[in-house]
Write a protein that holds these residues in place. Sequence first.
Motif, short mmCIF file in Angstrom:
data_model
loop_
_atom_site.label_atom_id
_atom_site.label_comp_id
_atom_site.label_asym_id
_atom_site.label_seq_id
_atom_site.Cartn_x
_atom_site.Cartn_y
_atom_site.Cartn_z
N ARG A 114 0.84 -1.20 0.00
CA ARG A 114 0.00 0.00 0.00
C ARG A 114 0.88 1.25 0.00
O ARG A 114 1.85 1.34 0.76
N ASP A 116 0.12 5.65 -0.16
CA ASP A 116 -0.84 6.75 -0.19
C ASP A 116 -0.16 7.94 -0.84
O ASP A 116 0.71 8.57 -0.23
N SER A 148 3.19 0.99 -9.17
CA SER A 148 3.00 2.39 -8.76
C SER A 148 3.22 3.33 -9.93
O SER A 148 2.48 4.29 -10.13
N TYR A 178 -5.92 12.49 -2.91
CA TYR A 178 -5.01 11.34 -2.78
C TYR A 178 -5.35 10.29 -3.82
O TYR A 178 -6.52 10.18 -4.25
N VAL A 180 -4.69 6.18 -3.56
CA VAL A 180 -4.16 5.11 -2.71
C VAL A 180 -4.09 3.84 -3.56
O VAL A 180 -5.10 3.43 -4.14
N ARG A 182 -3.19 -0.19 -3.68
CA ARG A 182 -3.03 -1.40 -2.87
C ARG A 182 -2.89 -2.61 -3.80
O ARG A 182 -3.58 -2.68 -4.83
N ASN A 193 -7.72 3.66 -5.40
CA ASN A 193 -8.75 4.43 -4.69
C ASN A 193 -8.44 5.91 -4.82
O ASN A 193 -7.45 6.40 -4.26
N SER A 227 -6.10 10.12 3.94
CA SER A 227 -6.19 9.49 2.62
C SER A 227 -7.34 8.51 2.53
O SER A 227 -7.23 7.48 1.87
N TYR A 228 -8.44 8.80 3.20
CA TYR A 228 -9.62 7.96 3.09
C TYR A 228 -10.86 8.85 3.19
O TYR A 228 -10.78 10.03 3.54
N PRO A 253 -10.81 -0.52 0.67
CA PRO A 253 -10.06 0.73 0.81
C PRO A 253 -9.96 1.25 2.24
O PRO A 253 -8.96 1.86 2.61
N ASN A 254 -10.98 1.01 3.04
CA ASN A 254 -10.99 1.57 4.39
C ASN A 254 -10.62 0.58 5.47
O ASN A 254 -10.90 0.81 6.65
N THR A 259 1.29 -3.96 5.92
CA THR A 259 1.73 -3.36 4.66
C THR A 259 2.84 -4.13 3.96
O THR A 259 3.16 -3.83 2.82
#
Length: 415
Positions: A114, A116, A148, A178, A180, A182, A193, A227-228, A253-254, A259
């Motif tokens: 992950r 952000d 990424s 943001y 994000v 994952r 996200n 970032s959410y 996402p939440n 990680t």
Amino acid sequence: MEGRIEGLAENGLGILKDGRRKIYVPFTAPGDRVRVTKLRRIKRILIAEEFELIEGSGIRIEPRCPYFGLCGGCLLQHVPYREQLSFKRSVLEKALDMDVSVIPSPKIFGHRNRVDVVISTKGVGFRRYGTWWDVVDIESCPVFGEASGRVLRSLRDFMADFNLPAYGIRENSGFLRYIVIREGKFTGELMVNLVTKEGSLPGEFPEYFPYATSIYWSVNRSESDVSYGDVERFWGAEFIRETLGDVTYLIHPNSFFQTNSYQAVNLLKTVASLAEGEMVLDLYSGVGTFGVYLAKRGFKVRGIEVNPFAVRMANLNSELNSVEAEFEVGEDRKVEDLNGYDTVIVDPPRAGLHPRLVKRLLKDKPENLIYVSCNPRTLSMNLRELRGAYRLEEAVGLDMFPHTPHVEVVVKLKG
């Protein structure tokens, strides 16, 4: 002032002594010779804001990331990995007052599942070290991996085509905040996200990420720099999956998830090897990372977690893996009975155990207590509080976060 870096502090900053003062210098290694020209004070700590590396030490290596020294994500890429492990071992041994081994991360690049990424008027990337308002513009992140770069290229194409304004944190203006990213490292599934302010998102957005398994649009309606947000809608799969050993987990996402997937496998094996008996209580259970894994190995698991959404995810993970584990909403300070459990697992936030939970542990004295910690300092404090009822039997460090000063540790306490 000028001098040599004598060592690394727990926060990963180099220590430069100026008489009786300690000055902390970022991105330095023991033996470096530096000249500091400007300081800033954070509480009682002096940190070098402007400095020059005059002579590098013999251990210093060339960092792989082109943004090293600008981005605040990796403080130790210039330190050989064996030296990073030695540093982390010394931090743990000082906190626990015992010999501790540290399991290396199976991968030290491409290991994060992950990242952000900030979308701001200053650029698309990560916070510049020492600031909350500035951003280092990046093309990709080597600790996340190749995906990424692909996602950020698609994002920039989308932004250019629709001329969407990036967020200005000081002004609370703009739209895009943001992105994000994952990734299931063992499944190859990818989630994107996009987090924005309130507004209208062009319907073509998902077309820019045809390679993603799951695409989300979330809205952060507050001025908080997080970032959410509230999920507005999603495309593709509702969750991505990650597999750790023989257990599959759903990722939203939440929801929080370890990680470093590669090292998470070793973390789970370590906890499982320390558990005893049949009945396990998993406190701070999150999405069921430990609980579901243990249930897969025949333990009967009850999990307690304060976040209702995490509890929902944990029960979904339990159902997905067809195991005997149940998770419920509850607070650490309100746990009333620890009797009847052969092993209790605690994995608290960085602040450590709630004082009321410490009192309950001292009162009920479950025989086997496994404490998973990402903060050796608060772990040490809690261990002193528990000393009257428990002895520290074993401690294992795990490097979940290569190139950072952070280290995870699992300790087993026997009542």
